[in-house]
Design a protein around this motif. Sequence first.
Motif: not given
Length: 310
Positions: A12, A37, A76, A212, A216, A218-219
Amino acid sequence: MTRNGIHHVTAIAGPTYRNLEFYGGILGLRLVKKTVNFDDPGTYHFYYGDEVGSPGSILTFFPWEHVAPGRLGIGETQETVFRIPAQSLGYWTHRLIAHGVRHEAPEKRFGETVLPFRDPDGMRLALAAVPGIGDEAAWTDGDIPAEHAIRGFHGVSLLLKEEGATGTILTDVLGFTRIGQEGTVVRFKAEGASIGGIVDIRVAGGFLPARMGAGSVHHVAFRAADDAAQAEMVEKLARNHGIRTTEQKDRNYFRSVYFREPGGVLFEIATDEPGFAVDEPVTTLGQSLKLPDFLEPRRDEIEAVLPQVA
């Protein structure tokens, strides 16, 4: 065919212009896809990587103009690490200083020299100086000489309460082997992966949970050669670990399933197929806004709300 390792990392970010300037300009990564997105088409989705966006080189961002900062914590991805040739460490140290990039002193990890730094949103990054990779192909289209250019991911580190269940999924499902430990950090390596082959688990006990926001991750997405390999991994997750994934989602450039691993990090399994040249030539990757077929009828509406970028 078995292909192991990291496929991509998605994070992000704050303002779009700042993200493009940092990753395209200062780090010299190629913008291989400018899209949105798919679940929130009023937001860009930028994909950076090497010349063709090879799995293991892809860092992607959802940039939101006014997003609040994230907070690092348990559950995280703590740090995303790129590979550079060992002889390029001095070049990159000077480059970060010249551009005013926040960085720390080089340090040793598992016998490798690593230079930690932050992006403008506070995302934790590092450069691992890897011997013997100077002859690998490298993308360069700016002021970074090819001999110093980034060569994809080295790996990621996860900040978790404990290692056990997550490590078991890495080894049983995702093709990694536990190869060592330094202090509270346990290292896993994907067999046969030249890029994106490292996952470190930093065990932090009862630290604060993550929040988040900008900066950060996200995945983290892991590689599957094709649909059959992905289905096998999904089946093994359910059979051996009692974890169900989402249904497969078509992301145009790969097909994905998602699951929350036991430590709390969102994992994805993404196919290598079909790649980023499926809707535009390699020579012009990232130059125009690409939309999936189901969003194409809304192009005018979407372009009207997206921030203007070059």
